[in-house]
Design an enzyme around this catalytic site. Structure first.
Site, PDB file in Angstrom:
ATOM      1  N   ALA A 117      37.735  30.020  41.553  1.00 26.71           N
ATOM      2  CA  ALA A 117      37.676  28.959  42.707  1.00 26.71           C
ATOM      3  C   ALA A 117      38.869  28.224  42.966  1.00 26.71           C
ATOM      4  O   ALA A 117      39.616  27.551  41.690  1.00 26.71           O
ATOM      5  CB  ALA A 117      35.851  28.436  42.767  1.00 26.71           C
ATOM      6  N   GLY A 137      34.634  32.518  39.403  1.00 28.98           N
ATOM      7  CA  GLY A 137      34.534  33.141  40.420  1.00 28.98           C
ATOM      8  C   GLY A 137      35.237  33.668  40.212  1.00 28.98           C
ATOM      9  O   GLY A 137      35.311  35.134  41.008  1.00 28.98           O
ATOM     10  N   GLU A 171      32.764  36.455  38.382  1.00 25.46           N
ATOM     11  CA  GLU A 171      32.000  36.680  39.331  1.00 25.46           C
ATOM     12  C   GLU A 171      32.470  38.022  40.498  1.00 25.46           C
ATOM     13  O   GLU A 171      31.759  38.832  41.083  1.00 25.46           O
ATOM     14  CB  GLU A 171      31.738  35.080  39.933  1.00 25.46           C
ATOM     15  CG  GLU A 171      30.632  34.432  39.075  1.00 25.46           C
ATOM     16  CD  GLU A 171      30.238  33.395  39.615  1.00 25.46           C
ATOM     17  OE1 GLU A 171      29.008  33.312  39.853  1.00 25.46           O
ATOM     18  OE2 GLU A 171      31.535  32.665  40.027  1.00 25.46           O
ATOM     19  N   GLU A 192      33.098  27.214  33.946  1.00 28.18           N
ATOM     20  CA  GLU A 192      32.513  25.905  34.591  1.00 28.18           C
ATOM     21  C   GLU A 192      31.384  24.752  34.922  1.00 28.18           C
ATOM     22  O   GLU A 192      31.452  23.906  35.038  1.00 28.18           O
ATOM     23  CB  GLU A 192      31.218  27.020  36.470  1.00 28.18           C
ATOM     24  CG  GLU A 192      31.990  27.535  37.194  1.00 28.18           C
ATOM     25  CD  GLU A 192      32.276  29.301  37.049  1.00 28.18           C
ATOM     26  OE1 GLU A 192      32.504  30.112  37.603  1.00 28.18           O
ATOM     27  OE2 GLU A 192      31.802  29.195  35.345  1.00 28.18           O
TER      28      GLU A 192
END
Length: 719
Positions: free
Chosen positions: A61, A100, A103, A123
C-alpha cells in the site's frame, strides 16, 4: 499506473509503474482494474501476467494515503475480481512482494518468483494486519502454523523459503517475466477453479484450539502491549473457523479497530521517522547530507572487547576489509575466536559465504597505517583514548577518518589530539554492534561535512539507522538516559523495589526494565566512569552529604552495591541475583531488599508506597524533558531524531512511537503539569524543572510534532 501489452500473441502483460516500489496508490489500483478488466474480456487474451517495472513487483500500500480519505478503487474488490476471472493470472515476482503486493499475488492463480526476491506481510510492523485478504488466503495456501508465524511477526522470506512453504509455484534465476509468460502459456485454457485460494478449505489440524491458545500466549508475551499481533492471531483464527466471506468480514472489523488506534499512528510515525532522520545543517552552515561521502573499502577497529568485536563483524559483513587491532595478547586470541564464530553463524543464517577472509588481526597500531577509516573502541577512559588518537594521527595516512565509539565522552577533546580535527567524528554503536540497528554519528564543532557524510553512509551500508547528533556529554541517547536512571534510583530510596520499577516499565512495553538492563550492561562500567570523574565517595566536594553532589540530589545506591562486588549478570549479583555468574534469569534478591532498608534507615528516609503511575511519570517524563532540552540546545535537529534513537537503540516500544511522540500523544500540557508537580516535591532535582521549549509549545496550543521546531526557531529568533 498500470500498462498492458500483448506478448507472445495471447498473453496480456500488465506492468505496474509507480517508482520506487510500485506501491498500490489510487492511480495504480485504477490502472490494475482497467487493464485486468480489458484483458479478461479480450478474446485474443488467453492468460495474464502481472509484473512490476524496474525489477520490483510491488511494495504494498501507499502509506502516505493512510492520512487522507480513501480514493480510487478499493483493494479488496480489485483482488477478488482478479481471482474470480476465468483466465489464468500469473504474478511475476521480482525484488519484493510485501503487504498489499503479496496480497495481490495471492489473488492471482499462480506465482513465479525470482531467486533473489523477498516476500512478506509486514503490516504488523505498522500497527495493522494484512486486510486485503492476506490473513484469509495465506493460511489456506501454506497452513495455519506457518501463516501465523509470518503474519504475527511480519517476517520476510526468501524465494527459496517461499517455495518450500508453498507460497510460490516456481522459482527462477532467469528473466522472471519471460518465465511467467511461458508458464502462463502452459496453463492457458485450464480451469482455474482449484487455484482460487478463497475457495479452498483452510487446513485445520486436530488440536486447533490448543494451537491458537499457544499462539496467543506467545504473541502477548512478545508483543508487550502491542495490539496488532493479537489482532493478527484473531484474523487467522477466523480463516480457520469461518467460511471465507465471514472471515473477510472479521478481517475488516479487526482492521478498522487497528487503523484508528494510537498504536497504528505511532508505528507509522516510526516508519517515516526512520526515513527522515539525520538530514540537517552543521553549525558551520554546511549541509552534511549534500556532501559527497567517501567510499570506505578498508577500515581498522582499535580494541577488541565486546564492542570492537561487534563492530568488526558489522564491517566485514558489509564487505569492508578490516584490520582488527588489540594489543593484549590474550584478548586478541579470544577476539579471533569470537569474531570467527559470529561471522560463520551469520553466514549460515543468511545462506551465503562467510567473510572471514576480510578480517586481519594485529597487536600493533601501525597496522592501521593505510586504512580509509579507523573506529576506536577501547574502554571509556579519556586519557587512553587521547593517547590512541594522538598515535593514530601520526600513524595513519593524511586523509584517514578517525572515529570513536565513545558513548558519551567529548569528541572535540579527542579531535584536538590529532593533526586534522575536521576528520574526527563519533560513531557510537550499540551492543551487540553487529545486531543493533542504531548508530549515533557525533560531530564536533570542527568535524567536516564530508566526514559526517562518510560515517552516515557507512552506517547505512551496515544496515544501521544512522542519526547525526551534536557533541555534548552523553550525546542524545545517554544524556536522556541519565535522568531516567537517576529517577529510578530515587524511587528505590523512597520505598520502591527494583521489581516494581521494572514491572511498570516492562508493562509499558520495554523489553527490560531499568534495573535488569543495568545488570545486563554491567554496573561496573558506569561506576568506573563516575570514579574517574571524581563523582563517587562520601561527598563531592568533600564535606557534602553522601546524597548530594554539587548542591543537587544524588543517589549513591549503584556505587554502594558495586563496592560489594555486585556488577550484574557477569558476577551473578547486581540489582537482582542470578543462578551463576553470567546467568540471565533474574530473581528477587533478599540481600538487596535488606540493603535498601538499611540504607534508608541510615539516611533517615521513610519508605512510602509508590504506585505504578508515579514510577511511569517520573521515569518517562524526566527522560522526555531532557529530550526537549536537547532540541533547544541544537544537539538533535528534530524530535524524529530523538524518537529514532530511542526506538532503535534503547528498546523504546515502537507502538508508543518514541518518547517525544509519546509526549504528544499523552498531551504536552499534562507532561508539563506533572513535571511542575514533581519539581515542587523534589526541588533539589533541577532536571525536573520543565524545559522552556515544552512551556512554549504548551503556550502555542501544543502544535503537532512536525511543527515543534518552527516554534523553537521562532523563540530563538526572538531571543
Amino acid at each position: 499506473m498500470a500498462q498492458c501489452t500483448l506478448v507472445s500473441g495471447s498473453v496480456a502483460l500488465i506492468t505496474l509503474h509507480s517508482p520506487p516500489v510500485n506501491a498500490l496508490s489510487a492511480v495504480v489500483r485504477q490502472g490494475i482494474v482497467d487493464t485486468v478488466g480489458r484483458a479478461l474480456s479480450d478474446p485474443k487474451v488467453k492468460s495474464v501476467v502481472i509484473c512490476g517495472q524496474n525489477g520490483t513487483f510491488c511494495g504494498g500500500a501507499d502509506i502516505k494515503e493512510f492520512a487522507r480519505p480513501m480514493s480510487g478503487p478499493p483493494l479488496v474488490p480489485m483482488i477478488h475480481a482478479i481471482e474470480a476471472g476465468d483466465k489464468p493470472v500469473v504474478a511475476a515476482i521480482e525484488g519484493i512482494a510485501f503487504g498489499g503486493g503479496l496480497e495481490l499475488a495471492l489473488g492471482c492463480h499462480y506465482r513465479i518468483a525470482h531467486a533473489k526476491s523477498r516476500l512478506g506481510l509486514p503490516e504488523v510492523s505498522l500497527g495493522l494486519l494484512p486486510a486485503a485478504g492476506g490473513s484469509q488466503r495465506l493460511p489456506r495456501l501454506i497452513g495455519i502454523p506457518a501463516a501465523l508465524e509470518l503474519i504475527t511477526t511480519g517476517r520476510h522470506v526468501t524465494a527459496a523459503e517461499a517455495l518450500k512453504l508453498g507460497m510460490v509455484d516456481q522459482v527462477t534465476e532467469q528473466n522472471t517475466v519471460e518465465a511467467a509468460v511461458k508458464f502462463s502459456q502452459g496453463v492457458a485454457g485450464r480451469s482455474v477453479d482449484a487455484c482460487r485460494l478463497s475457495a479452498r478449505p483452510c487446513p485445520s489440524p486436530p488440536d486447533l484450539d490448543a494451537l491458537f491458545e499457544e499462539a496467543m500466549q506467545r504473541v502477548r508475551q512478545s508483543a508487550r502491549g502491542a495490539i496488532a499481533p493479537v489482532a493478527c492471531v484473531q484474523a487467522v483464527r477466523a480463516a480457520a473457523t469461518l467460511p471465507y466471506l465471514e472471515g473477510m468480514e472479521r478481517e475488516k472489523e479487526l482492521m478498522a479497530t487497528l487503523f484508528n488506534s494510537g498504536q497504528a499512528r505511532a508505528m507509522q510515525y516510526c516508519f517515516f521517522a526512520q526515513r527522515v532522520v539525520g538530514k540537517w545543517t552543521l553549525p558551520n552552515g554546511a549541509r552534511w547530507d549534500t556532501s559527497k561521502a567517501r567510499h570506505i573499502s578498508k577500515a581498522a577497529v582499535i580494541g577488541l572487547g565486546t564492542m570492537g568485536r561487534g563492530i568488526t563483524v558489522a564491517l566485514a559483513q558489509t564487505g569492508v576489509s578490516v584490520i582488527a587491532v588489540e594489543t593484549q595478547e590474550r584478548q586478541l586470541a579470544e577476539a579471533k575466536q569470537a569474531v570467527s564464530g559470529m561471522l560463520e553463524r551469520g553466514a549460515k543464517r543468511r545462506g551465503g559465504a562467510s567473510p572471514l577472509g576480510l578480517v586481519h588481526y594485529s597487536p600493533h597500531l601501525q597496522a592501521a597505517a593505510d586504512v580509509d577509516l579507523v573506529i576506536e573502541a577501547v574502554f571509556e577512559d579519556m586519557a587512553l583514548k587521547k593517547e590512541i588518537f594522538h598515535q593514530l594521527s601520526a600513524v595513519c595516512k593524511p586523509g584517514t577518518l578517525l572515529c570513536t565509539n565513545t558513548s558519551g565522552l567529548d569528541v572535540d577533546c579527542l579531535a584536538s589530539k590529532t593533526k586534522k580535527p575536521e576528520l574526527v567524528v563519533g560513531m557510537h554503536f550499540f551492543a551487540p554492534a553487529h545486531v543493533m540497528k542504531l548508530l549515533e554519528v557525533v560531530y564536533g564543532p570542527r568535524s567536516s561535512p564530508e566526514a559526517v557524510a562518510t560515517a552516515m553512509q557507512l552506517g547505512k551500508r551496515m544496515g544501521k539507522v544512522s542519526v547525526a547528533v551534536g557533541n555534548c556529554p552523553g550525546f542524545v541517547g545517554n544524556r536522556m538516559l541519565k535522568p531516567y536512571m537517576e529517577q529510578a534510583s530515587f524511587l528505590l530510596e523512597e520505598g520502591a523495589t527494583p521489581e516494581l520499577v521494572d514491572q511498570v516499565l516492562e508493562e509499558f512495553g520495554f523489553a527490560m526494565g531499568v534495573f535488569k538492563m543495568s545488570d545486563l550492561s554491567g554496573l561496573d562500567v558506569g561506576w568506573r566512569i563516575r570514579k574517574e570523574a571524581g563523582q563517587t565517595g562520601p561527598g563531592v566536594p568533600s564535606g557534602q552529604p553522601m546524597r548530594v553532589r554539587q548542591g543537587r540530589r544524588y543517589s549513591p545506591l549503584a556505587d554502594l552495591i558495586c563496592e560489594q562486588g555486585r556488577f550484574g549478570q557477569k558476577t551473578g549479583r547486581g540489582w537482582y541475583q542470578y543462578d551463576k555468574p553470567g546467568g540471565q534469569v533474574a530473581s528477587s534478591d533478599p540481600w538487596l531488599h535488606s540493603f535498601l532498608e538499611e540504607y534508608r534507615a541510615q539516611n533517615g528516609l521513610v519508605a512510602r508506597r509508590i504506585n505504578h503511575q508515579e514510577v511511569l511519570e517520573r521515569c518517562l517524563y524526566t527522560l522526555i524533558n531532557e529530550g526537549f532540552r536537547i532540541l533547544e540546545d541544537g544537539i538533535a535537529a528534530m524530535p524524529q531524531d530523538i524518537d529514532a534513537i530511542y526506538v532503535f537503540g534503547y528498546g523504546w516500544p515502537r507502538h508508543r512511537g518514541g518518547p517525544m511522540f509519546y509526549a504528544g500523544m499523552v498531551g504536552l500540557a499534562r507532561v508539563l503539569e506533572k513535571l511542575e508537580h514533581y519539581h515542587q516535591v523534589h526541588p533539589d532535582v533541577p532536571y525536573l524543572e520543565p524545559s522552556s521549549l515544552l512551556r512554549r509549545l504548551v503556550a502555542s496550543s501544543s502544535p503537532p510534532i512536525q511543527r515543534w521546531m518552527q516554534v523553537n526557531k521562532m523563540s530563538q529568533s526572538q531571543l
